[in-house]
Design a protein around this motif. Structure first.
Motif, PDB file in Angstrom:
ATOM      1  N   ASP A  20      -4.141  10.358  -8.212  1.00 37.79           N
ATOM      2  CA  ASP A  20      -5.358  11.176  -8.192  1.00 37.79           C
ATOM      3  C   ASP A  20      -6.518  10.456  -7.494  1.00 37.79           C
ATOM      4  N   GLN A  21      -6.176   9.465  -6.649  1.00 36.85           N
ATOM      5  CA  GLN A  21      -7.169   8.718  -5.864  1.00 36.85           C
ATOM      6  C   GLN A  21      -8.161   7.953  -6.741  1.00 36.85           C
ATOM      7  N   LYS A  22      -7.659   7.404  -7.850  1.00 36.76           N
ATOM      8  CA  LYS A  22      -8.495   6.610  -8.734  1.00 36.76           C
ATOM      9  C   LYS A  22      -7.728   5.360  -9.161  1.00 36.76           C
ATOM     10  N   GLY A  23      -8.457   4.276  -9.395  1.00 33.67           N
ATOM     11  CA  GLY A  23      -7.880   3.101 -10.020  1.00 33.67           C
ATOM     12  C   GLY A  23      -7.001   2.246  -9.121  1.00 33.67           C
ATOM     13  N   ILE A  24      -6.518   1.151  -9.709  1.00 29.62           N
ATOM     14  CA  ILE A  24      -5.699   0.161  -9.002  1.00 29.62           C
ATOM     15  C   ILE A  24      -4.333   0.050  -9.668  1.00 29.62           C
ATOM     16  N   ILE A  25      -3.291  -0.045  -8.848  1.00 24.67           N
ATOM     17  CA  ILE A  25      -1.949  -0.394  -9.323  1.00 24.67           C
ATOM     18  C   ILE A  25      -1.595  -1.766  -8.763  1.00 24.67           C
ATOM     19  N   LEU A  26      -1.098  -2.637  -9.620  1.00 24.28           N
ATOM     20  CA  LEU A  26      -0.640  -3.964  -9.209  1.00 24.28           C
ATOM     21  C   LEU A  26       0.867  -4.013  -9.413  1.00 24.28           C
ATOM     22  N   ASN A  27       1.597  -4.030  -8.324  1.00 28.34           N
ATOM     23  CA  ASN A  27       3.041  -3.800  -8.373  1.00 28.34           C
ATOM     24  C   ASN A  27       3.739  -4.778  -7.438  1.00 28.34           C
ATOM     25  N   MET A  28       5.056  -4.692  -7.387  1.00 26.08           N
ATOM     26  CA  MET A  28       5.823  -5.354  -6.342  1.00 26.08           C
ATOM     27  C   MET A  28       7.033  -4.490  -6.038  1.00 26.08           C
TER      28      MET A  28
END
Length: 354
Positions: A20-28
């Motif tokens: 929804d074009q909000k926030g940060i995801i920290l992934n790999m």
């Protein structure tokens, strides 16, 4: 679903925000081994006898994935997903292309004499392989992880695997109307296969996709046109855009895989797809990777176009400058983690922005 990921609810919310074009995801992308005890006592299968078993034995692959995931880290927003890919673009194999196992991937090979009246045939060995692999993985998952959707691919990329890239490009010039018919046939086959795959792998309506390890509370897919780097903007609008748009309209959540510096000329067309949620950027071989400052303006352009972004192969030292310059809304960062210590360090950086 009782997954091996302890913070699954938090990560699901992060994904919802990102879509929804909000926030940060920290992934790999993919997984690394966790510290300490495994999630469960799963026996390691014997080593694969050869590449054929390694790639094309559904039972062996399911057992190996079950073992590997039981020892994988799911910290930050790393999702527990079994990677069931059968090569990039395995949809082509359902229509006659050949699968060839390599040292580090499966190649999709053009085969002479394919019937170009493209239809979905559930009796083919390639479809049986897809279903057997998915069912064997689902049988072992026990709700501990998601079984990912294979990297089917679509459109011109699939046709290039079926008929060969040179013949495909010639068809754009010599028989464009026939090519459009074939592209619609590919889309029709795609949805027949995708819907049947979803029925097998979905968990209470939720779904994961292998490529880029993405999750959504409905249907989800990565879409692309890697061959677009070889075609004009006009040809993209005619031979790519309508079929990608149909996918974005029929699938709940979609991520466009933008691959190669030359493919940036199609960005305006991609941004015009209202239903598309996000764009992933792959600079290409020999180019700076996703965390380099040279791509900040591209990311800002995508965000201004109303899409979330995914930056890949970001290093720890690039993480904070990236967030400072791009902002915190709609940013999915795939970091090149080497250990759980790296993940903890990255989480401390990201926490400063929450």
């Amino acid at each position: 679903m009782n997954t091996w990921k302890e913070n699954i609810d938090e990560s699901k919310q992060n994904f919802l925000n990102w879509w929804d074009q909000k926030g940060i995801i920290l992934n790999m992308w993919e997984h690394l081994q966790k510290d300490g005890k495994p999630h469960a006592d799963i026996s390691k299968p014997a080593d694969a006898r050869d590449l054929k078993q390694y790639w094309f034995d559904p039972v062996w692959r399911a057992e190996n994935l079950n073992y590997q995931l039981s020892r994988s880290s799911f910290k930050a927003d790393i999702m527990p997903i079994a990677n069931t890919h059968l090569g990039p673009g395995s949809l082509a194999a359902l229509m006659g292309a050949e699968l060839e196992g390599g040292d580090d991937t499966i190649w999709i090979r053009h085969k002479e004499g394919i019937d170009m009246n493209l239809t979905f045939d559930e009796t083919t060995p390639a479809w049986k392989l897809h279903m057997d692999l998915l069912n064997e993985c689902k049988k072992r998952s026990n709700g501990n992880y998601y079984v990912g959707c294979p990297d089917l691919v679509e459109g011109l990329d699939v046709l290039a695997s079926i008929k060969g890239t040179q013949d495909l490009l010639m068809d754009m010039i010599m028989q464009p109307e026939e090519l459009e018919v074939q592209l619609q046939q590919v889309n029709d086959v795609y949805f027949q296969a995708f819907n049947k795959i979803y029925d097998v792998i979905q968990e209470d309506g939720e779904m994961a996709y292998c490529y880029f390890s993405i999750w959504a509370p409905g249907t989800v897919s990565k879409v692309q046109s890697d061959i677009s780097i070889m075609i004009s903007e006009e040809d993209y609008v005619r031979f790519v855009l309508p079929y990608i748009k149909e996918q974005c309209q029929k699938i709940d959540y979609t991520l466009y895989h933008l691959d190669g510096v030359g493919a940036q000329r199609h960005l305006d067309a991609i941004l015009s797809i209202d239903e598309l949620n996000a764009i992933q950027w792959t600079p290409g071989v020999g180019e700076p990777q996703g965390g380099d400052p040279c791509w900040y303006d591209l990311y800002k352009r995508i965000l201004a176009g109303g899409k979330s972004i995914m930056a890949n192969w970001v290093t720890l030292d690039e993480l904070e400058p990236l967030i400072d310059n791009i902002g915190t809304d709609g940013l999915h960062i795939n970091v090149d983690f080497k250990s759980e210590k790296d993940i903890e360090a990255a989480l401390k950086i990201v926490d400063k922005y929450k």
